[in-house]
Design a protein around this motif. Structure first.
Motif, PDB file in Angstrom:
ATOM      1  N   ASP A 101       0.829  -1.212   0.000  1.00 30.55           N
ATOM      2  CA  ASP A 101       0.000   0.000   0.000  1.00 30.55           C
ATOM      3  C   ASP A 101       0.860   1.258   0.000  1.00 30.55           C
ATOM      4  O   ASP A 101       0.531   2.247  -0.659  1.00 30.55           O
ATOM      5  CB  ASP A 101      -0.929   0.011   1.216  1.00 30.55           C
ATOM      6  CG  ASP A 101      -2.091  -0.965   1.061  1.00 30.55           C
ATOM      7  OD1 ASP A 101      -2.504  -1.207  -0.088  1.00 30.55           O
ATOM      8  OD2 ASP A 101      -2.577  -1.477   2.078  1.00 30.55           O
ATOM      9  N   PHE A 102       1.962   1.233   0.752  1.00 30.64           N
ATOM     10  CA  PHE A 102       2.864   2.390   0.750  1.00 30.64           C
ATOM     11  C   PHE A 102       3.402   2.652  -0.661  1.00 30.64           C
ATOM     12  O   PHE A 102       3.414   3.788  -1.142  1.00 30.64           O
ATOM     13  CB  PHE A 102       4.047   2.155   1.694  1.00 30.64           C
ATOM     14  CG  PHE A 102       3.696   2.240   3.165  1.00 30.64           C
ATOM     15  CD1 PHE A 102       2.541   2.859   3.586  1.00 30.64           C
ATOM     16  CD2 PHE A 102       4.536   1.703   4.112  1.00 30.64           C
ATOM     17  CE1 PHE A 102       2.221   2.942   4.937  1.00 30.64           C
ATOM     18  CE2 PHE A 102       4.234   1.772   5.462  1.00 30.64           C
ATOM     19  CZ  PHE A 102       3.069   2.395   5.872  1.00 30.64           C
ATOM     20  N   LYS A 103       3.841   1.578  -1.318  1.00 27.44           N
ATOM     21  CA  LYS A 103       4.418   1.716  -2.657  1.00 27.44           C
ATOM     22  C   LYS A 103       3.352   2.147  -3.665  1.00 27.44           C
ATOM     23  O   LYS A 103       3.611   2.997  -4.525  1.00 27.44           O
ATOM     24  CB  LYS A 103       5.060   0.404  -3.084  1.00 27.44           C
ATOM     25  CG  LYS A 103       6.286   0.032  -2.254  1.00 27.44           C
ATOM     26  CD  LYS A 103       6.805  -1.370  -2.602  1.00 27.44           C
ATOM     27  CE  LYS A 103       7.983  -1.754  -1.735  1.00 27.44           C
ATOM     28  NZ  LYS A 103       8.470  -3.134  -2.004  1.00 27.44           N
ATOM     29  N   ALA A 104       2.155   1.569  -3.576  1.00 29.17           N
ATOM     30  CA  ALA A 104       1.082   1.896  -4.526  1.00 29.17           C
ATOM     31  C   ALA A 104       0.612   3.334  -4.387  1.00 29.17           C
ATOM     32  O   ALA A 104       0.124   3.931  -5.347  1.00 29.17           O
ATOM     33  CB  ALA A 104      -0.100   0.949  -4.320  1.00 29.17           C
ATOM     34  N   ASN A 105       0.783   3.897  -3.188  1.00 24.91           N
ATOM     35  CA  ASN A 105       0.320   5.260  -2.938  1.00 24.91           C
ATOM     36  C   ASN A 105       1.465   6.262  -2.797  1.00 24.91           C
ATOM     37  O   ASN A 105       1.254   7.384  -2.330  1.00 24.91           O
ATOM     38  CB  ASN A 105      -0.537   5.283  -1.674  1.00 24.91           C
ATOM     39  CG  ASN A 105      -1.870   4.573  -1.864  1.00 24.91           C
ATOM     40  OD1 ASN A 105      -2.846   5.163  -2.317  1.00 24.91           O
ATOM     41  ND2 ASN A 105      -1.914   3.286  -1.521  1.00 24.91           N
ATOM     42  N   SER A 106       2.653   5.840  -3.205  1.00 20.70           N
ATOM     43  CA  SER A 106       3.843   6.715  -3.217  1.00 20.70           C
ATOM     44  C   SER A 106       4.107   7.357  -1.863  1.00 20.70           C
ATOM     45  O   SER A 106       4.428   8.558  -1.770  1.00 20.70           O
ATOM     46  CB  SER A 106       3.690   7.804  -4.290  1.00 20.70           C
ATOM     47  OG  SER A 106       3.531   7.226  -5.565  1.00 20.70           O
ATOM     48  N   ILE A 107       3.946   6.575  -0.801  1.00 22.25           N
ATOM     49  CA  ILE A 107       4.233   7.063   0.547  1.00 22.25           C
ATOM     50  C   ILE A 107       5.696   6.794   0.873  1.00 22.25           C
ATOM     51  O   ILE A 107       6.181   5.666   0.755  1.00 22.25           O
ATOM     52  CB  ILE A 107       3.309   6.387   1.582  1.00 22.25           C
ATOM     53  CG1 ILE A 107       1.865   6.863   1.369  1.00 22.25           C
ATOM     54  CG2 ILE A 107       3.768   6.689   3.014  1.00 22.25           C
ATOM     55  CD1 ILE A 107       0.863   6.203   2.278  1.00 22.25           C
ATOM     56  N   ASP A 108       6.391   7.824   1.273  1.00 23.38           N
ATOM     57  CA  ASP A 108       7.812   7.718   1.564  1.00 23.38           C
ATOM     58  C   ASP A 108       8.014   6.957   2.880  1.00 23.38           C
ATOM     59  O   ASP A 108       7.391   7.269   3.891  1.00 23.38           O
ATOM     60  CB  ASP A 108       8.417   9.122   1.681  1.00 23.38           C
ATOM     61  CG  ASP A 108       9.931   9.105   1.721  1.00 23.38           C
ATOM     62  OD1 ASP A 108      10.529   8.058   1.380  1.00 23.38           O
ATOM     63  OD2 ASP A 108      10.520  10.132   2.109  1.00 23.38           O
ATOM     64  N   PHE A 109       8.885   5.942   2.864  1.00 20.66           N
ATOM     65  CA  PHE A 109       9.136   5.183   4.088  1.00 20.66           C
ATOM     66  C   PHE A 109      10.561   4.663   4.116  1.00 20.66           C
ATOM     67  O   PHE A 109      11.212   4.495   3.092  1.00 20.66           O
ATOM     68  CB  PHE A 109       8.158   4.006   4.221  1.00 20.66           C
ATOM     69  CG  PHE A 109       8.362   2.898   3.227  1.00 20.66           C
ATOM     70  CD1 PHE A 109       9.209   1.827   3.519  1.00 20.66           C
ATOM     71  CD2 PHE A 109       7.714   2.912   1.995  1.00 20.66           C
ATOM     72  CE1 PHE A 109       9.389   0.796   2.606  1.00 20.66           C
ATOM     73  CE2 PHE A 109       7.894   1.888   1.073  1.00 20.66           C
ATOM     74  CZ  PHE A 109       8.741   0.820   1.382  1.00 20.66           C
ATOM     75  N   ASP A 110      11.032   4.419   5.337  1.00 25.95           N
ATOM     76  CA  ASP A 110      12.314   3.773   5.570  1.00 25.95           C
ATOM     77  C   ASP A 110      12.104   2.628   6.539  1.00 25.95           C
ATOM     78  O   ASP A 110      11.130   2.629   7.316  1.00 25.95           O
ATOM     79  CB  ASP A 110      13.330   4.755   6.177  1.00 25.95           C
ATOM     80  CG  ASP A 110      14.036   5.592   5.123  1.00 25.95           C
ATOM     81  OD1 ASP A 110      13.992   5.213   3.933  1.00 25.95           O
ATOM     82  OD2 ASP A 110      14.633   6.623   5.487  1.00 25.95           O
ATOM     83  N   MET A 111      13.017   1.657   6.518  1.00 30.77           N
ATOM     84  CA  MET A 111      12.959   0.521   7.426  1.00 30.77           C
ATOM     85  C   MET A 111      14.264   0.448   8.205  1.00 30.77           C
ATOM     86  O   MET A 111      15.344   0.421   7.614  1.00 30.77           O
ATOM     87  CB  MET A 111      12.699  -0.771   6.658  1.00 30.77           C
ATOM     88  CG  MET A 111      11.363  -0.773   5.927  1.00 30.77           C
ATOM     89  SD  MET A 111      11.146  -2.172   4.781  1.00 30.77           S
ATOM     90  CE  MET A 111      11.072  -3.549   5.934  1.00 30.77           C
ATOM     91  N   ILE A 112      14.146   0.412   9.532  1.00 31.73           N
ATOM     92  CA  ILE A 112      15.325   0.378  10.392  1.00 31.73           C
ATOM     93  C   ILE A 112      15.423  -1.011  11.019  1.00 31.73           C
ATOM     94  O   ILE A 112      14.555  -1.412  11.794  1.00 31.73           O
ATOM     95  CB  ILE A 112      15.242   1.452  11.487  1.00 31.73           C
ATOM     96  CG1 ILE A 112      15.131   2.838  10.840  1.00 31.73           C
ATOM     97  CG2 ILE A 112      16.453   1.387  12.406  1.00 31.73           C
ATOM     98  CD1 ILE A 112      14.951   3.977  11.824  1.00 31.73           C
ATOM     99  N   PRO A 113      16.446  -1.786  10.689  1.00 34.42           N
ATOM    100  CA  PRO A 113      16.527  -3.181  11.125  1.00 34.42           C
ATOM    101  C   PRO A 113      16.853  -3.328  12.606  1.00 34.42           C
ATOM    102  O   PRO A 113      17.243  -2.368  13.282  1.00 34.42           O
ATOM    103  CB  PRO A 113      17.661  -3.742  10.257  1.00 34.42           C
ATOM    104  CG  PRO A 113      18.537  -2.553   9.991  1.00 34.42           C
ATOM    105  CD  PRO A 113      17.595  -1.383   9.859  1.00 34.42           C
ATOM    106  N   GLY A 114      16.697  -4.565  13.085  1.00 30.58           N
ATOM    107  CA  GLY A 114      16.987  -4.846  14.488  1.00 30.58           C
ATOM    108  C   GLY A 114      17.422  -6.286  14.684  1.00 30.58           C
ATOM    109  O   GLY A 114      17.581  -7.049  13.723  1.00 30.58           O
ATOM    110  N   VAL A 115      17.580  -6.673  15.921  1.00 26.92           N
ATOM    111  CA  VAL A 115      18.046  -8.010  16.284  1.00 26.92           C
ATOM    112  C   VAL A 115      16.845  -8.944  16.442  1.00 26.92           C
ATOM    113  O   VAL A 115      16.015  -8.732  17.321  1.00 26.92           O
ATOM    114  CB  VAL A 115      18.840  -7.975  17.602  1.00 26.92           C
ATOM    115  CG1 VAL A 115      19.295  -9.381  17.992  1.00 26.92           C
ATOM    116  CG2 VAL A 115      20.023  -7.030  17.499  1.00 26.92           C
ATOM    117  N   PRO A 116      16.709  -9.985  15.605  1.00 29.41           N
ATOM    118  CA  PRO A 116      15.614 -10.944  15.802  1.00 29.41           C
ATOM    119  C   PRO A 116      15.940 -11.915  16.932  1.00 29.41           C
ATOM    120  O   PRO A 116      17.103 -12.100  17.303  1.00 29.41           O
ATOM    121  CB  PRO A 116      15.535 -11.667  14.454  1.00 29.41           C
ATOM    122  CG  PRO A 116      16.894 -11.538  13.868  1.00 29.41           C
ATOM    123  CD  PRO A 116      17.474 -10.249  14.380  1.00 29.41           C
ATOM    124  N   ALA A 117      14.905 -12.554  17.462  1.00 29.62           N
ATOM    125  CA  ALA A 117      15.065 -13.415  18.638  1.00 29.62           C
ATOM    126  C   ALA A 117      16.060 -14.553  18.404  1.00 29.62           C
ATOM    127  O   ALA A 117      16.824 -14.913  19.304  1.00 29.62           O
ATOM    128  CB  ALA A 117      13.710 -13.972  19.057  1.00 29.62           C
TER     129      ALA A 117
END
Length: 234
Positions: free
Chosen positions: A117-133
């Motif tokens: 939905d973000f991509k289809a509606n041209s919404i700017d976003f970033d993803m900040i990674p983390g440590v998985p369990a």
């Protein structure tokens, strides 16, 4: 300032295992959406909120994303659709908003259901990674998850012992997550296979429990937030 969305990983539970980048992002965000589960008794439960409350972040920013406990995925899909509409409106208003998830933001994360939905509606976003369990599990178990040319597989919701045995024949290390489906037979499998394993539940929290032998596991009730790492075809 134009609005933007940040998918922020909180890490496995220990507030010290959130990244500096993720914490700085949460401090700057104007809203922080976090996943919560609504139980059959109407109570709200959120592992993410437990982590958030231990961070140096204003609690007035916290907004729950409530998903009823149900095998019917339509309830979850509606919750994600509602969340997208809220975030979309925030961005239109120029807000900087965060959507958080325990573990890593691209690994079994609520945020993943918003990306199309973000991509289809041209919404700017970033993803900040983390440590998985399971990465924390590797450290807590004091054994390497993989070395040299080893293969590692992360598997949720296995159906039976035969499927797990097959996976262990093809991979040096197998991580079981979301193990509600294996509770009835996993202890028997461990006893029968005699494989080296690490069991951990609520990793990184005050309720953390770990073990590497059946004597400590055989009488224990396995909760949802648990993982098992098998060290198989080494």
């Amino acid at each position: 300032m134009s609005g933007k969305v940040f998918g922020v990983a909180l890490g496995p539970g220990d507030p010290e295992l959130i990244t500096v980048k993720a914490l700085n992002c949460l401090k700057k965000a104007e809203k922080i959406y976090y996943p919560a589960t609504q139980t059959s008794k109407g109570n709200q439960d959120s592992f993410s909120l437990v982590i958030l409350k231990q961070l140096d972040v204003e609690e007035c920013k916290f907004v729950p994303i409530t998903v009823p406990m149900s095998k019917d995925r339509s309830h979850a899909e509606k919750a994600y659709a509602d969340l997208f509409l809220k975030v979309q409106q925030d961005v239109k208003e120029g807000k900087q908003v965060a959507v958080v998830s325990e573990g890593d933001i691209s690994f079994f994360s609520t945020f993943a259901y918003l990306l199309d939905d973000f991509k289809a509606n041209s919404i700017d976003f970033d993803m900040i990674p983390g440590v998985p369990a399971f990465i924390l599990g590797g450290s807590a178990g004091r054994l390497p998850l993989v070395t040299q040319n080893d293969k590692l597989l992360v598997a949720p919701d296995l159906e039976n012992k035969e499927e797990l045995k097959s996976l262990l024949e093809q991979n040096q290390t197998v991580v079981l997550m979301k193990i509600s489906k294996v509770r009835d037979w996993i202890k028997d499998f461990i006893a029968e296979s005699k494989l080296q394993f690490f069991y951990g539940e609520y990793l990184g929290t005050e309720k953390q429990f770990t073990c590497t032998d059946m004597d400590n596991l055989k009488d224990r009730k396995i909760p949802y937030f648990a993982i098992i790492i098998f060290y198989g075809n080494k």
